[in-house]
Design a protein around this motif. Structure first.
Motif, PDB file in Angstrom:
ATOM      1  N   ASP A 232      -0.910 -31.745 -77.698  1.00 15.63           N
ATOM      2  CA  ASP A 232      -1.540 -30.878 -78.684  1.00 15.63           C
ATOM      3  C   ASP A 232      -3.007 -30.678 -78.355  1.00 15.63           C
ATOM      4  O   ASP A 232      -3.661 -31.565 -77.811  1.00 15.63           O
ATOM      5  CB  ASP A 232      -1.405 -31.482 -80.091  1.00 15.63           C
ATOM      6  N   VAL A 233      -3.493 -29.523 -78.701  1.00 16.75           N
ATOM      7  CA  VAL A 233      -4.813 -29.119 -78.248  1.00 16.75           C
ATOM      8  C   VAL A 233      -5.899 -30.098 -78.700  1.00 16.75           C
ATOM      9  O   VAL A 233      -6.764 -30.488 -77.910  1.00 16.75           O
ATOM     10  CB  VAL A 233      -5.120 -27.658 -78.656  1.00 16.75           C
ATOM     11  N   GLU A 234      -5.808 -30.585 -79.954  1.00 19.16           N
ATOM     12  CA  GLU A 234      -6.858 -31.468 -80.454  1.00 19.16           C
ATOM     13  C   GLU A 234      -6.885 -32.800 -79.713  1.00 19.16           C
ATOM     14  O   GLU A 234      -7.948 -33.323 -79.373  1.00 19.16           O
ATOM     15  CB  GLU A 234      -6.670 -31.709 -81.965  1.00 19.16           C
ATOM     16  N   ASP A 235      -5.701 -33.329 -79.412  1.00 17.48           N
ATOM     17  CA  ASP A 235      -5.634 -34.618 -78.706  1.00 17.48           C
ATOM     18  C   ASP A 235      -6.273 -34.500 -77.331  1.00 17.48           C
ATOM     19  O   ASP A 235      -7.060 -35.346 -76.914  1.00 17.48           O
ATOM     20  CB  ASP A 235      -4.167 -35.055 -78.530  1.00 17.48           C
ATOM     21  N   VAL A 236      -5.906 -33.424 -76.624  1.00 16.33           N
ATOM     22  CA  VAL A 236      -6.398 -33.272 -75.262  1.00 16.33           C
ATOM     23  C   VAL A 236      -7.900 -33.024 -75.251  1.00 16.33           C
ATOM     24  O   VAL A 236      -8.620 -33.567 -74.418  1.00 16.33           O
ATOM     25  CB  VAL A 236      -5.646 -32.133 -74.531  1.00 16.33           C
ATOM     26  N   ILE A 237      -8.353 -32.237 -76.214  1.00 16.80           N
ATOM     27  CA  ILE A 237      -9.790 -31.985 -76.289  1.00 16.80           C
ATOM     28  C   ILE A 237     -10.546 -33.291 -76.544  1.00 16.80           C
ATOM     29  O   ILE A 237     -11.604 -33.544 -75.953  1.00 16.80           O
ATOM     30  CB  ILE A 237     -10.108 -30.933 -77.383  1.00 16.80           C
ATOM     31  N   ALA A 238      -9.977 -34.139 -77.361  1.00 18.62           N
ATOM     32  CA  ALA A 238     -10.610 -35.434 -77.629  1.00 18.62           C
ATOM     33  C   ALA A 238     -10.749 -36.238 -76.335  1.00 18.62           C
ATOM     34  O   ALA A 238     -11.805 -36.817 -76.052  1.00 18.62           O
ATOM     35  CB  ALA A 238      -9.788 -36.212 -78.651  1.00 18.62           C
ATOM     36  N   ILE A 239      -9.682 -36.256 -75.544  1.00 18.98           N
ATOM     37  CA  ILE A 239      -9.736 -36.983 -74.270  1.00 18.98           C
ATOM     38  C   ILE A 239     -10.785 -36.357 -73.356  1.00 18.98           C
ATOM     39  O   ILE A 239     -11.583 -37.057 -72.731  1.00 18.98           O
ATOM     40  CB  ILE A 239      -8.356 -36.961 -73.574  1.00 18.98           C
ATOM     41  N   TYR A 240     -10.768 -35.018 -73.304  1.00 15.78           N
ATOM     42  CA  TYR A 240     -11.699 -34.280 -72.437  1.00 15.78           C
ATOM     43  C   TYR A 240     -13.148 -34.588 -72.833  1.00 15.78           C
ATOM     44  O   TYR A 240     -13.995 -34.870 -71.982  1.00 15.78           O
ATOM     45  CB  TYR A 240     -11.398 -32.782 -72.569  1.00 15.78           C
ATOM     46  N   GLU A 241     -13.398 -34.581 -74.118  1.00 15.66           N
ATOM     47  CA  GLU A 241     -14.769 -34.833 -74.579  1.00 15.66           C
ATOM     48  C   GLU A 241     -15.205 -36.255 -74.293  1.00 15.66           C
ATOM     49  O   GLU A 241     -16.359 -36.509 -73.930  1.00 15.66           O
ATOM     50  CB  GLU A 241     -14.892 -34.511 -76.074  1.00 15.66           C
ATOM     51  N   SER A 242     -14.283 -37.180 -74.411  1.00  9.07           N
ATOM     52  CA  SER A 242     -14.653 -38.566 -74.115  1.00  9.07           C
ATOM     53  C   SER A 242     -14.933 -38.719 -72.618  1.00  9.07           C
ATOM     54  O   SER A 242     -15.799 -39.492 -72.208  1.00  9.07           O
ATOM     55  CB  SER A 242     -13.555 -39.525 -74.569  1.00  9.07           C
ATOM     56  N   LYS A 243     -14.189 -37.958 -71.790  1.00 13.58           N
ATOM     57  CA  LYS A 243     -14.435 -38.005 -70.338  1.00 13.58           C
ATOM     58  C   LYS A 243     -15.812 -37.450 -70.014  1.00 13.58           C
ATOM     59  O   LYS A 243     -16.511 -37.972 -69.141  1.00 13.58           O
ATOM     60  CB  LYS A 243     -13.380 -37.178 -69.599  1.00 13.58           C
ATOM     61  N   ILE A 244     -16.168 -36.371 -70.704  1.00 13.34           N
ATOM     62  CA  ILE A 244     -17.463 -35.755 -70.423  1.00 13.34           C
ATOM     63  C   ILE A 244     -18.589 -36.717 -70.787  1.00 13.34           C
ATOM     64  O   ILE A 244     -19.528 -36.909 -70.030  1.00 13.34           O
ATOM     65  CB  ILE A 244     -17.621 -34.433 -71.212  1.00 13.34           C
ATOM     66  N   SER A 245     -18.473 -37.370 -71.937  1.00  9.35           N
ATOM     67  CA  SER A 245     -19.560 -38.245 -72.357  1.00  9.35           C
ATOM     68  C   SER A 245     -19.621 -39.495 -71.476  1.00  9.35           C
ATOM     69  O   SER A 245     -20.673 -40.109 -71.330  1.00  9.35           O
ATOM     70  CB  SER A 245     -19.390 -38.624 -73.835  1.00  9.35           C
ATOM     71  N   GLU A 246     -18.502 -39.854 -70.849  1.00 11.19           N
ATOM     72  CA  GLU A 246     -18.518 -40.972 -69.900  1.00 11.19           C
ATOM     73  C   GLU A 246     -19.456 -40.691 -68.736  1.00 11.19           C
ATOM     74  O   GLU A 246     -20.170 -41.559 -68.267  1.00 11.19           O
ATOM     75  CB  GLU A 246     -17.115 -41.197 -69.320  1.00 11.19           C
ATOM     76  N   ASN A 247     -19.389 -39.445 -68.276  1.00 14.61           N
ATOM     77  CA  ASN A 247     -20.204 -39.121 -67.094  1.00 14.61           C
ATOM     78  C   ASN A 247     -21.679 -39.056 -67.442  1.00 14.61           C
ATOM     79  O   ASN A 247     -22.310 -38.099 -67.443  1.00 14.61           O
ATOM     80  CB  ASN A 247     -19.723 -37.794 -66.472  1.00 14.61           C
TER      81      ASN A 247
END
Lengths: 247, 258
Positions: A232-247
């Motif tokens: 689902d779009v919200e779940d994936v966006i959450a993962i994506y955003e957490s990946k971005i903030s990791e970097n």
């Protein structure tokens, strides 16, 4: 309702990055004899598997170089995957770099027929829709001017109008929602929304999370050619955003 | 095979559009337009006749027809193979963006050149009638060498289109090879003169020479030279099969190299 219209099955796409570009025969023969023909292998996509059901609107997320555009090109049939298989059902309309198929010396009107033929439309279909295309593109009298004299905005407006005249089963969007000026952008967004409302399946690449959230109900996340998340779009966006903030 | 055929039907209209584009754009903005298709061979024929018969003091009245038959066929072969060589690269922009069967690009340029060639045959008919070379029943046999030439050109064109994707040099190399072929075609000299000096084998191994010979047989009212016919037909079929094979084997790699 839940028919699978697109299935991507263990798809991999390999590119050979020549460490030095070999472009002519002499170079090739010399390098071949010296055994210097070295290629660096680069997998733009590796073992990507997912399915899209009819009516789903899938956002493809990932950083630059994650393989998003390569994936879209594979689905559109422009690239043939090195391994794996892609099966699609129905008419695919790719909105990738609009107006790339135009002939510069041809007028806008002639290009409508040429580009339409390239997208696989029939002659009678183009004739029937010709007026609608011209009207939507807002080119007016410029339609009889060679495309080489067009501004880039005019070119993409015409490209957009031709490509969206059919009712596709699968629509491929690669950040094309920024066509032309603000007025035309609104119009093109409206057009795409109306297509989406007709239960079209959409593959959508964008760096704007808001746009993805706005349009899509599902999403996948690519990272260096690998599929890291889908759902689902919200779940994936959450993962994506957490990946971005990791970097 | 059935899928291939269906695919072809689907893109039949695109093929027509591409041919139309070639024809429309070739002479756009020139004052005489399509008339050049007739004038160009006519003037070259005059120049060649002047050089090769005037200067050598030959008195054969039908010599211009002889030259024209050779030159028209060679020009078709040369123009369309040259265009086919470039076809994949010059359409790179489209190949990268939209899926279209790739064979459509070399084939469409060959087809449009073929149409120009057919139009230019009008010059031949006119010159032949003026100079008193009247058609006989053998003239219908001209279809045979023309078909052979087309098949041969398609085969060679597909191969060249494939090779030039991987080696850009092909375009220049082929230009040189074409010059060589031209001088080995007996376009503006009579084969007798070469055979006399013992170099007849150069003509014998040149399939294009046989095609031109067959065509001259038809124009000058002689029965078809069966040896020339057999040789050129075999060559044409083999090149076409080979061309299709090479093209299909490599076409998925095109996009990685353009």
């Amino acid at each position: 309702m839940s028919k699978t219209v697109l299935s991507v099955d263990h798809v991999g796409m390999k590119f050979n990055l020549a460490s030095e570009k070999v472009d002519d025969l002499k170079d090739y023969v010399i390098k071949f004899l010296k055994r210097q023909l070295m290629y660096k292998e680069f997998w733009a996509l590796k073992d990507v598997t997912f399915e899209v059901k009819k009516g789903d609107r899938v956002g493809i997320l990932g950083l630059n170089g994650a393989g998003k555009s390569t994936l879209l090109k594979c689905v559109a049939g422009v690239l043939k995957p090195t391994e794996g298989k892609i099966t699609t059902k129905g008419v695919i309309v790719p909105l990738l770099e609009l107006g790339a198929g135009f002939d510069k010396q041809y007028t806008g009107a002639e290009n409508i027929y040429l580009y339409g033929a390239m997208l696989g439309y029939s002659k009678s279909f183009i004739e029937e829709k010709y007026k609608e295309i011209v009207k939507f593109s807002e080119l007016g009298d410029f339609i009889n001017v060679p495309v080489k004299n067009y501004s880039s905005g005019m070119k993409s407006r015409l490209g957009f109008s031709i490509a969206t005249i059919v009712e596709p089963d699968i629509l491929i969007l690669d950040e094309v929602l920024s066509v032309g000026d603000a007025k035309f952008r609104k119009k093109s967004e409206k057009k795409i929304k109306s297509m989406i409302d007709k239960n079209v399946t959409v593959l959508f690449v964008s760096h704007s999370i808001d746009q993805v959230r706005d349009i899509c109900n599902k999403a996948i996340l690519l990272e260096q050619g690998h599929l890291v998340a889908s759902g689902d779009v919200e779940d994936v966006i959450a993962i994506y955003e957490s990946k971005i903030s990791e970097n | 095979m059935k899928r291939l055929f269906k695919n072809f039907l689907k893109y039949r209209y695109l093929l027509r559009e591409l041919i139309k584009k070639d024809i429309k754009l070739k002479y756009r903005r020139s004052y005489l337009g399509i008339l050049w298709t007739l004038l160009e061979p006519l003037f070259t024929m005059m120049v060649l006749t002047l050089v090769f018969s005037g200067f050598y003091g030959k008195s054969d009245k039908t010599f211009p027809v002889y030259i024209l038959t050779g030159r028209l066929l060679f020009t078709f072969f040369s123009n369309s193979t040259k265009a086919a060589t470039k076809s994949i690269r010059s359409n790179a922009g489209m190949i990268k963006k939209v899926y279209v069967p790739k064979y459509i690009y070399p084939i469409s340029t060959i087809c449009s050149n073929f149409i120009f060639f057919m139009i230019s045959l009008i010059v031949l008919v006119a010159v032949a009638l003026v100079l008193g070379v009247y058609p006989t029943k053998y003239v219908f046999l001209a279809v045979v060498p023309i078909l052979n030439l087309l098949v041969m050109t398609l085969g060679v064109g597909l191969m060249l289109a494939t090779f030039s994707v991987f080696f850009r040099d092909m375009e220049y190399l082929w230009g040189i090879v074409l010059t060589l072929i031209m001088y080995c075609c007996a376009i503006f000299y009579e084969p007798k003169r070469v055979i006399k000096t013992g170099f007849g084998w150069i003509l014998e191994i040149n399939p294009l020479y046989w095609v031109i010979e067959n065509f001259r047989d038809a124009v000058f009212g002689r029965p078809l030279d069966m040896r020339a016919f057999a040789f050129s037909t075999t060559f044409a079929c083999v090149t076409l099969v080979l061309g299709i094979f090479v093209f299909y084997k490599q076409q998925d790699k095109f996009i990685l190299n353009i």
